[in-house]
Scaffold this motif. Structure first.
Motif, PDB file in Angstrom:
ATOM      1  N   LEU A 161      38.809  49.112  44.675  1.00 50.92           N
ATOM      2  CA  LEU A 161      39.417  48.109  44.041  1.00 50.92           C
ATOM      3  C   LEU A 161      40.633  48.597  44.336  1.00 50.92           C
ATOM      4  O   LEU A 161      41.324  49.694  44.524  1.00 50.92           O
ATOM      5  N   PRO A 162      41.873  48.096  44.481  1.00 50.00           N
ATOM      6  CA  PRO A 162      43.356  48.656  44.775  1.00 50.00           C
ATOM      7  C   PRO A 162      43.416  49.150  44.149  1.00 50.00           C
ATOM      8  O   PRO A 162      42.992  49.401  42.911  1.00 50.00           O
ATOM      9  N   ARG A 163      44.783  50.294  43.960  1.00 47.63           N
ATOM     10  CA  ARG A 163      45.055  51.289  43.213  1.00 47.63           C
ATOM     11  C   ARG A 163      46.328  51.329  42.581  1.00 47.63           C
ATOM     12  O   ARG A 163      47.033  51.816  41.498  1.00 47.63           O
ATOM     13  N   GLY A 164      46.783  49.858  42.869  1.00 43.27           N
ATOM     14  CA  GLY A 164      47.826  49.331  42.054  1.00 43.27           C
ATOM     15  C   GLY A 164      47.896  49.663  40.661  1.00 43.27           C
ATOM     16  O   GLY A 164      48.496  49.902  40.090  1.00 43.27           O
ATOM     17  N   PRO A 165      46.782  48.554  39.934  1.00 46.50           N
ATOM     18  CA  PRO A 165      46.472  49.006  38.706  1.00 46.50           C
ATOM     19  C   PRO A 165      46.205  50.217  38.053  1.00 46.50           C
ATOM     20  O   PRO A 165      46.781  49.851  36.939  1.00 46.50           O
ATOM     21  N   ASP A 179      36.844  42.498  46.244  1.00 44.39           N
ATOM     22  CA  ASP A 179      37.465  43.326  45.784  1.00 44.39           C
ATOM     23  C   ASP A 179      36.252  43.959  44.713  1.00 44.39           C
ATOM     24  O   ASP A 179      35.503  45.167  43.955  1.00 44.39           O
ATOM     25  N   CYS A 180      36.244  43.384  43.725  1.00 40.40           N
ATOM     26  CA  CYS A 180      35.348  43.741  42.485  1.00 40.40           C
ATOM     27  C   CYS A 180      33.777  43.318  43.201  1.00 40.40           C
ATOM     28  O   CYS A 180      32.756  44.330  41.718  1.00 40.40           O
ATOM     29  N   LEU A 181      33.463  42.546  43.874  1.00 34.43           N
ATOM     30  CA  LEU A 181      32.237  42.446  44.533  1.00 34.43           C
ATOM     31  C   LEU A 181      31.910  43.773  44.544  1.00 34.43           C
ATOM     32  O   LEU A 181      30.392  44.466  44.573  1.00 34.43           O
ATOM     33  N   GLN A 182      32.814  44.480  45.439  1.00 29.37           N
ATOM     34  CA  GLN A 182      32.618  46.077  46.414  1.00 29.37           C
ATOM     35  C   GLN A 182      32.143  46.767  45.126  1.00 29.37           C
ATOM     36  O   GLN A 182      30.997  47.953  45.076  1.00 29.37           O
TER      37      GLN A 182
END
Length: 323
Positions: A48-52, A234-237
């Motif tokens: 997932l992206p680092r932002g959250p 992203d969530c699938l990964q």
């Protein structure tokens, strides 16, 4: 033997486990299930992206690091008729605590928006401006709703094995359960099994059918299709990485744990006929035990149960006992 994943404990060369296996070839080494769950979740989150995650850390540091700011947030919660809940800090060493941090931020989302709008004008700090910018990004909220949904699987597993009761007999069943529970979110039912190649595109559902949790799926409808597809990918990964790590770290196929379910008293006392004899044979093949002593103990337990049933029956029919 159960331990954490430190190399000095379970490393291949000159570790406690390697020396133990040298003396006891039949020894089976199992990593701490709770520690493994945390590692699986942390590795999956790298997809997932680092932002959250950065947003969680920044909010926690800014608010929880000052008693004055905590009081200001509490006053704002009261003014907006919201429940008074603290903003928790994320902890890198206790990774599964992220789930509670995610929940606290999502429950206070509107309050935090008002709080940081006020903080930007009062403090005039770049950090507050950056936090407010990320709070206004709807994609961050969607990712957090996904984490709220999916991390609950790992926390449930962790909570179960934090029990003081011995639960080795359910270790494999619970490992398979979390694999199948996560897998059903993106794998076709006909292809879902513990040995499936999770990266194969042929077994995956269409991207728009991947389930990310009810709240996350509902919020995805409010963003442009391009952004929604990026989030779904992203969530699938995340799912794919999590299942690969589960296959590598949890005892899905260890024969011992399949046979050892008879240690559960409810399962053991429900066995009838010769089914338990097969279980004993399999156990004796896997583990070095005295089969005669084990079978004698089992039959003694069955006899005591039969005796207890007879006593209860006589108490219920006192006249027959007198005769």
């Amino acid at each position: 033997m159960c331990s954490d994943g430190a190399s000095v404990m379970i490393g291949q060369h000159n570790s406690f486990a390697s020396r133990l296996i040298g003396d006891i070839p039949n020894a089976i080494v199992v990593k701490c299930i709770c520690h493994s769950a945390a590692i699986i979740a942390s590795k999956a989150c790298l997809a997932l992206p680092r932002g959250p995650e950065d947003l969680l850390r920044q909010i926690g540091s800014y608010v929880s690091g000052s008693s004055k700011r905590c009081a200001q947030l509490e006053a704002l919660q009261e003014m907006l008729n919201e429940k008074k809940k603290k903003i928790l800090r994320t902890c890198t060493t206790r990774w599964l605590s992220h789930h509670k941090c995610v929940e606290s931020v999502l429950e206070n989302w509107d309050v935090l928006l008002a709080f940081f709008n006020q903080a930007v004008t009062q403090d005039k700090l770049k950090s507050t401006e950056a936090i407010l910018l990320e709070l206004n990004n709807q994609c961050n909220k969607i990712y957090l709703f996904f984490l709220k949904y999916v991390l609950n699987y790992f926390n449930t597993l962790n909570a179960l094995f934090q029990s003081k009761a011995p639960l080795i007999q359910v270790l494999q069943r619970e490992s398979i359960k979390i694999f199948l529970s996560l897998g059903q979110n993106f794998i076709k039912k006909s292809e879902l099994n513990i040995t499936c190649a999770v990266r194969s595109p042929h077994i995956s559902l269409p991207l728009e059918e991947v389930f990310l949790g009810f709240e996350c799926n509902e919020l995805l409808k409010t963003v442009p299709k391009t952004a929604a597809n990026k989030i779904r990918t992203d969530c699938l990964q995340f799912y794919i990485t999590a299942l690969e790590e589960i296959q590598r770290r949890l005892p899905l196929k260890t024969e011992l744990f399949k046979e050892i379910e008879f240690l559960n008293p409810e399962v053991a006392m429900a066995v009838k006929g010769n089914k338990n004899d097969l279980t004993f044979e399999n156990i004796c093949k896997i583990v070095c035990v005295d089969a005669n002593s084990l079978l004698q103990e089992w039959r003694t337990m069955q006899g005591e149960r039969y005796l207890d049933d007879c006593v209860v029956s006589c108490i219920k029919q006192p006249t027959s006992l007198i005769v």
